[in-house]
Motif scaffolding. Structure first.
Motif, PDB file in Angstrom:
ATOM      1  N   TYR A 150       0.940  -1.106   0.047  1.00 31.52           N
ATOM      2  CA  TYR A 150      -0.176  -0.017   0.051  1.00 31.52           C
ATOM      3  C   TYR A 150       0.852   1.180  -0.136  1.00 31.52           C
ATOM      4  CZ  TYR A 150      -3.410  -3.335   1.306  1.00 31.52           C
ATOM      5  OH  TYR A 150      -4.320  -4.630   1.667  1.00 31.52           O
ATOM      6  N   THR A 207       1.110   4.081   0.841  1.00 27.13           N
ATOM      7  CA  THR A 207       0.747   5.037   1.517  1.00 27.13           C
ATOM      8  C   THR A 207       2.045   5.832   2.213  1.00 27.13           C
ATOM      9  OG1 THR A 207       0.633   3.723   3.441  1.00 27.13           O
ATOM     10  CG2 THR A 207      -1.415   4.342   2.493  1.00 27.13           C
ATOM     11  N   ARG A 240       3.362   0.567   3.545  1.00 31.75           N
ATOM     12  CA  ARG A 240       2.546  -0.170   4.351  1.00 31.75           C
ATOM     13  C   ARG A 240       2.716  -1.547   3.419  1.00 31.75           C
ATOM     14  NH1 ARG A 240      -1.798  -0.597   8.007  1.00 31.75           N
ATOM     15  NH2 ARG A 240      -3.053  -2.612   7.484  1.00 31.75           N
TER      16      ARG A 240
END
Lengths: 137, 137
Positions: A81, A83, A87
């Motif tokens: 992810y 982000t 993550r």
DNA sequence: CAGCATCCCCACGGATACTG
DNA sequence: CAGTATCCGTGGGGATGCTG
């Protein structure tokens, strides 16, 4: 000979020689961290740092190497992810879950026979150095 | 989570950390030759030279070391017949047979999933170097 | 036959430091 | 956070040769 599944059905000892099929399972078991990681992921998907904390003593290098290897073998998935901060989540595949099932069998066996083995070990270590040779016939 | 035995019943991942009971099973599996020797002895008691021939590639040193270790753990018996020439026979104990039962489980699993794993491996190795990051959310 | 002794290599894995 | 890079020690295990 016994009450256990007859090994010869699967090729017996020969089945293990050289680079034959069932060897992949042995390699999996032989690896120091693989089954531990699979076991940890049985609790559900986990992030890198979470696994690191669950597997007390593992170094980042070995965790990465183990995860990559398991991913390559299709035992778990790696999802990034993007982000901030980044993550990454690891989760068992069906194949990985079935592999962890082996772990359960092994763990059970170990738990059931550990005491017996340790006792045998103590007896062996405590026996006289030069020994009476057991001569039946 | 799955249909397999619940690991948490046995302590889960924690059960493997440090020097705990079920670890003896893991050590057994992790050894390169131990399970192979047990598998070979499933066919009945065997002599040193016979085992050596059955386990293609094993050296005398490793065979001896493995047999000693298994004897120490109570998984097999070693019987010396002081004939000329000398004769030594190795046979599984009940404990050894039950350990070999694990081998059957593992062999079965390996046979059933080897192709799947090898396919996953090929797919992984064949995928683009710099990759599309799977971004679900 | 059934090992034991010795030499040697290198891969596994730990520790540490650094980066996108 | 999630790794990568590097150095390095240990020992598993092969090869070879010898012995009771």
């Amino acid at each position: 000979m016994g009450t256990f599944p007859d090994l010869r059905k699967f090729g017996g000892a020969d089945a293990f020689l050289r680079a034959c099929k069932p060897r992949v399972a042995i390699e999996l078991l032989s690896d120091k961290w693989s089954m531990l990681v699979l076991g940890a992921l049985l609790f559900g998907p986990r992030r890198f740092g979470e696994l690191r904390r669950m597997l007390d003593g593992i170094t980042p290098k070995m965790l990465t190497r183990t995860l990559r290897s398991l991913e390559r073998d299709g035992l778990l998935t790696r999802t990034v992810y993007p982000t901030v901060p980044m993550r990454v989540e690891y989760a068992l595949t069906d194949l990985g879950e079935s592999a962890a099932g082996m772990l359960a069998v092994i763990t059970t066996w170990g738990a059931e026979h550990a005491e017996e083995i340790l006792a045998a070990r103590r007896a062996y270590d405590a026996r006289p150095p030069a020994g009476e040779t057991p001569v039946p016939a």
